[in-house]
Write a protein that holds these residues in place. Structure first.
Motif, PDB file in Angstrom:
ATOM      1  N   GLU A 227      39.732 -41.591   5.032  1.00 43.21           N
ATOM      2  CA  GLU A 227      39.744 -40.364   5.594  1.00 43.21           C
ATOM      3  C   GLU A 227      38.734 -40.250   6.407  1.00 43.21           C
ATOM      4  O   GLU A 227      38.910 -39.235   7.671  1.00 43.21           O
ATOM      5  N   ASP A 228      37.678 -40.951   6.577  1.00 41.82           N
ATOM      6  CA  ASP A 228      36.606 -41.029   7.648  1.00 41.82           C
ATOM      7  C   ASP A 228      37.447 -41.360   9.064  1.00 41.82           C
ATOM      8  O   ASP A 228      37.091 -40.891  10.048  1.00 41.82           O
ATOM      9  N   LEU A 229      38.071 -42.370   8.797  1.00 44.91           N
ATOM     10  CA  LEU A 229      38.949 -42.805  10.191  1.00 44.91           C
ATOM     11  C   LEU A 229      39.829 -41.594  10.816  1.00 44.91           C
ATOM     12  O   LEU A 229      39.863 -41.353  11.714  1.00 44.91           O
ATOM     13  N   ILE A 230      40.552 -40.832   9.813  1.00 47.07           N
ATOM     14  CA  ILE A 230      41.339 -39.898  10.188  1.00 47.07           C
ATOM     15  C   ILE A 230      40.508 -38.791  10.785  1.00 47.07           C
ATOM     16  O   ILE A 230      41.082 -38.122  11.825  1.00 47.07           O
ATOM     17  N   THR A 231      39.419 -38.559  10.131  1.00 46.74           N
ATOM     18  CA  THR A 231      38.495 -37.438  10.460  1.00 46.74           C
ATOM     19  C   THR A 231      38.084 -37.770  12.281  1.00 46.74           C
ATOM     20  O   THR A 231      38.196 -36.881  12.981  1.00 46.74           O
TER      21      THR A 231
ATOM     22  N   MET B 156      39.682 -39.527  14.321  1.00 49.10           N
ATOM     23  CA  MET B 156      40.640 -39.811  14.880  1.00 49.10           C
ATOM     24  C   MET B 156      41.004 -38.326  15.347  1.00 49.10           C
ATOM     25  O   MET B 156      41.515 -38.129  16.246  1.00 49.10           O
ATOM     26  N   ASN B 157      40.878 -37.290  14.428  1.00 48.60           N
ATOM     27  CA  ASN B 157      41.203 -35.910  14.885  1.00 48.60           C
ATOM     28  C   ASN B 157      40.046 -35.519  15.695  1.00 48.60           C
ATOM     29  O   ASN B 157      40.459 -34.359  16.061  1.00 48.60           O
ATOM     30  N   GLY B 158      38.859 -36.029  15.647  1.00 56.21           N
ATOM     31  CA  GLY B 158      37.842 -35.484  16.615  1.00 56.21           C
ATOM     32  C   GLY B 158      37.748 -36.138  17.814  1.00 56.21           C
ATOM     33  O   GLY B 158      38.514 -36.297  18.743  1.00 56.21           O
ATOM     34  N   ASP B 159      36.420 -36.732  17.874  1.00 60.36           N
ATOM     35  CA  ASP B 159      36.117 -37.583  19.463  1.00 60.36           C
ATOM     36  C   ASP B 159      36.776 -38.816  19.427  1.00 60.36           C
ATOM     37  O   ASP B 159      36.714 -39.423  20.621  1.00 60.36           O
ATOM     38  N   ARG B 160      37.521 -39.168  18.574  1.00 57.62           N
ATOM     39  CA  ARG B 160      38.179 -40.391  18.607  1.00 57.62           C
ATOM     40  C   ARG B 160      37.061 -41.661  18.478  1.00 57.62           C
ATOM     41  O   ARG B 160      36.137 -41.609  17.823  1.00 57.62           O
ATOM     42  N   GLY B 161      36.981 -42.190  19.691  1.00 56.01           N
ATOM     43  CA  GLY B 161      36.085 -43.378  19.933  1.00 56.01           C
ATOM     44  C   GLY B 161      36.099 -44.636  19.204  1.00 56.01           C
ATOM     45  O   GLY B 161      37.491 -44.825  18.781  1.00 56.01           O
ATOM     46  N   TYR B 162      35.391 -45.484  19.069  1.00 55.53           N
ATOM     47  CA  TYR B 162      35.248 -46.640  18.288  1.00 55.53           C
ATOM     48  C   TYR B 162      34.880 -46.432  16.659  1.00 55.53           C
ATOM     49  O   TYR B 162      34.140 -45.500  16.587  1.00 55.53           O
ATOM     50  N   ILE B 163      36.016 -46.635  15.825  1.00 52.53           N
ATOM     51  CA  ILE B 163      35.453 -46.736  14.439  1.00 52.53           C
ATOM     52  C   ILE B 163      35.484 -48.191  13.894  1.00 52.53           C
ATOM     53  O   ILE B 163      36.209 -48.867  13.911  1.00 52.53           O
ATOM     54  N   LYS B 164      34.419 -48.166  13.198  1.00 55.81           N
ATOM     55  CA  LYS B 164      34.115 -49.726  12.535  1.00 55.81           C
ATOM     56  C   LYS B 164      34.502 -49.565  11.332  1.00 55.81           C
ATOM     57  O   LYS B 164      34.106 -48.657  10.408  1.00 55.81           O
ATOM     58  N   ALA B 165      35.443 -50.380  10.678  1.00 56.45           N
ATOM     59  CA  ALA B 165      35.766 -50.160   9.289  1.00 56.45           C
ATOM     60  C   ALA B 165      36.160 -51.517   8.605  1.00 56.45           C
ATOM     61  O   ALA B 165      36.831 -52.419   9.601  1.00 56.45           O
ATOM     62  N   PHE B 166      36.315 -51.777   7.396  1.00 55.85           N
ATOM     63  CA  PHE B 166      36.732 -52.720   6.866  1.00 55.85           C
ATOM     64  C   PHE B 166      38.368 -53.080   6.784  1.00 55.85           C
ATOM     65  O   PHE B 166      39.078 -51.833   6.495  1.00 55.85           O
ATOM     66  N   TRP B 167      38.718 -54.072   7.076  1.00 55.24           N
ATOM     67  CA  TRP B 167      40.160 -54.211   7.051  1.00 55.24           C
ATOM     68  C   TRP B 167      40.522 -55.602   6.302  1.00 55.24           C
ATOM     69  O   TRP B 167      39.858 -56.661   6.760  1.00 55.24           O
ATOM     70  N   CYS B 168      41.681 -55.533   5.782  1.00 53.27           N
ATOM     71  CA  CYS B 168      41.997 -56.870   5.093  1.00 53.27           C
ATOM     72  C   CYS B 168      42.866 -57.810   5.887  1.00 53.27           C
ATOM     73  O   CYS B 168      43.003 -58.791   5.509  1.00 53.27           O
TER      74      CYS B 168
END
Lengths: 481, 481
Positions: free
Chosen positions: B410-414, B416-428
């Motif tokens: 949800e954080d990522l979607i939020t 991406m719907n806002g200012d986008r930019g770099y998003i740091k996130a855990f990925w498998c």
């Protein structure tokens, strides 16, 4: 290790030429027919030529730019003579991105058409003129018979393209560009040239006037080394690229244009003019490496000292490099320097270190001397200048020895059966005589030589050596590369 | 004259981008679909980028060379993933010299295959390694949707290709090259980047490891700005290009290889990162013109003085130019400087001359001040350095503001719907999750960021934001250009 086998230049220059290029690692054959690979030694030479010539472009206020490599086939057809000249040599892209193209694209053989289409859009008023642009790029002309540097399917060059409000301004710049070619080739590459005008049949496809610098190779064949063209309004007129503008009186005028180019072909002239039986001889001003510091042995102190000297010379603005690897002998290192034509070798050994001096060996005449380390960089700069001057002088002398006057057709035939070279002779300027002379003797009109930098020629009166009709100029004939 | 219409960058960056490029005369559309014309202002920028990056190539002892633009189709097919990646984008020459070719030639999309064929011939012994070559050239990749600099059918770049005796040596150089990209882009172009490793799906076609520098644009989209690849032995093995050598024990080994490239795409990053509503803002270190001397009026004394000052600044090593033509007003001249993003304008008028000073106007912040003529060149050099530093700092801050952590999908979607930019996130690190995230949010894995210059990454433990499975790294996600 054994010395490499190199055919003597004096025995068979053509064989020597292809061997020396590969052995000096200037270039190699590529897997694509007619294309060559420029190795660092060869490309470094081109980079120095670019740097040298860039100063002339700057002086003429010509700016660098870049246009697409692809040209729509229809563009070439807008200037009848242009397409006639280039059609047989085109490489054509018919498919791209997995689809057949609706219009075939030509890989640029030269960029007149793609550039002038944009000039037509950019130029509206006399205030938009002159347009003075240059490209350093690659072009493709499909050639049947190719030879390293001299004739390759793809080659590198600069092509400058200008548009002017008046014919006079354009013609003046055409001569200024020709003079820039003479200067860069003679002063930087130490290759003597003749400047002159091409005959009608030898003109660039689409030009009104083609001027040229011609160089004479030691085998008695001439090499066209750079051309500067006045295109008149052939490309600017309405049915071509419509480069039109409102003059001061709001009248529509068409621009007057030039184009001029100098290519990697000139590297062939440098190789042939200066090389000797031992290998290349590079003019200092464009040599990728001007001074090679060679360690005389594998001693660590010697290697360190050679490394320090190299750094010092680089810092002083000399293109210096070192050969200190312990896997090859000093003889092998010197042999490499010799074949690569490095102007000055600087040998460092135990004895030299003790005496605070170095052994300097000059490539162009083989002279060896001891030079004190104190003031070494300045002394080497003088030496490099001296070498440059001496090499040009020597080359000039060789060309003079290869220049003869022909007062009759027999004279010309005799010369062509002998050392060839430049042959000055009266010609009536008819295409028929030009063609007959070429077919019977291989001699072609290289140019009508200029007597000054403004395109003046010597007016004389005589008889054409072929037909005996009146002739007003002595033209320069030679077999061409 | 009226001020030109330029869409505000803050309103519509994409519209601003195409307008500012044309109005600042960086580039223009060409008649060939997807290809652009580099005008002097744009090409001059590329020349300065070349000069800047050349110092890094020299430092790595990588030599310039030139290989043919044409590649036999069969060459590409020797490395399965390579041809798979490039096949859809190829431009194909089927006819040349008036005849159908027996083997179709591809206009190089990249030169691995044509270069490595020669490496296979040149390399015999471990003494022939490493091979360290670079080309500055043009390449063609047929693109459906194009955009000035960012994505063009033909583009200019450098492509370096190395071959080494050991994997470690190759991998070390891959990281050294990546660091050279980070440095040249941040230190010369003032564009902040993140270094990192690409995911399996985003790797170069034929590479074992792809490392990247990523830049964040003000619209929140990331631009891949340079890539350095380790190719392992994929191209050197026997059934590909057979770059084999005898090692110290006379055993046959296959070379380990890298390739890395930086293209004219980076110019897009410079334009978007620094430009403002008024036009371009050029970083001083790569600006074709660093200081523009503007005559405040049409007075001859003022024009002469402006000319003298320009000469003086050039002599002092500043890229200075002058605008003194009497056909345009001072306002028009200043407007030109503004849209072209010239770092410093130097205004010379009667009042300034009287006071032996000049008015200095800085492009990046609009500040105006009076500066004494005495010591002007030195003072301007300091000013240019200060501007460069300030521009990088400002850009860095902007990127920080566009970087967020996503602890859930949800954080990522939020974001991406806002200012986008770099998003740091855990990925498998599964392709399935990567694909789903891209399809659902447009966010792609840009890279796994490095924590040092040797490719180290932060090991953590968390759950993939998409599937919830264990994940060991936080990846950088963003919508990509």
């Amino acid at each position: 290790m054994a010395k490499r086998q190199l055919t003597a230049k004096s025995e068979d220059m053509s064989k020597w030429y292809t061997q020396v290029i590969q052995q000096a690692k200037l270039a190699d054959y590529s897997p694509v027919k007619g294309c060559m690979v420029f190795r660092p030694n060869g490309y470094g030479l081109w980079e120095n030529i670019q740097k040298s010539y860039q100063t002339y472009l700057d002086e003429m206020e010509i700016k660098n730019c870049y246009f697409p490599i692809f040209i729509p086939m229809s563009f070439l057809q807008r200037e009848a003579k242009h397409v006639e000249g280039f059609a047989p040599e085109l490489a054509v892209v018919t498919h791209a991105g997995g689809e057949k193209l609706t219009e075939e694209l030509v890989v640029r053989p030269t960029s007149e058409t793609i550039m002038y289409d944009m000039y037509g859009k950019w130029v509206q008023s006399h205030r938009d003129l002159p347009v003075l642009l240059n490209q350093w790029n690659n072009v493709v002309r499909w050639e049947k018979r190719t030879n390293f540097f001299l004739r390759t399917t793809e080659f590198l060059w600069q092509e400058a393209h200008t548009a002017h409000a008046t014919k006079d301004e354009a013609v003046d710049l055409m001569y200024e560009a020709l003079e820039s070619y003479r200067s860069v080739v003679e002063d930087f590459m130490a290759v003597p040239v003749v400047t002159g005008r091409k005959s009608e049949s030898e003109k660039f496809a689409g030009a009104n006037i083609t001027t040229t610098i011609e160089a004479m190779m030691p085998d008695g064949k001439a090499l066209q080394s750079g051309t500067s063209h006045h295109l008149g309004q052939n490309f600017s007129k309405e049915n071509a690229f419509n480069i039109s503008f409102q003059d001061g009186n709001n009248k529509t005028q068409y621009a007057w244009q030039n184009s001029f180019g100098l290519s990697t072909r000139i590297i062939g002239a440098i190789i042939m003019t200066h090389g000797d039986d031992e290998g290349l001889v590079m003019p200092p001003k464009i040599a990728p490496t001007q001074v090679m510091v060679v360690a005389a042995n594998k001693d660590e102190a010697v290697i360190n000292h050679a490394t320090e000297l190299t750094k010092m010379l680089k810092k002083a603005g000399i293109r210096a490099s070192k050969r200190v690897e312990t896997t090859t002998s000093m003889g092998w290192k010197m042999n490499d320097c010799e074949i690569e034509g490095i102007p000055v070798c600087l040998i460092v050994g135990a004895r030299e270190m003790e005496n605070k001096e170095v052994t300097v060996k000059l490539r162009y005449n083989g002279e060896k001397s001891s030079v004190k380390e104190e003031g070494l960089a300045e002394s080497l700069k003088d030496t490099l200048d001296d070498i440059q001057t001496a090499m040009f002088k020597k080359a000039k002398k060789n060309v003079e020895n290869l220049t003869t006057d022909a007062n009759s057709y027999e004279d010309l035939i005799t010369a062509m059966n002998g050392d060839r070279g430049y042959i000055k002779a009266f010609w009536c300027e008819s295409e028929a005589c030009e063609k007959a002379i070429k077919e019977e003797t291989k001699a072609t009109t290289r140019c009508l030589p200029f007597t000054d930098k403004k395109g003046s020629v010597k007016e004389e009166s005589g008889q054409c050596i072929k037909c005996g009709n009146d002739a007003t100029h002595r033209w320069l004939f030679a077999q061409a590369y």
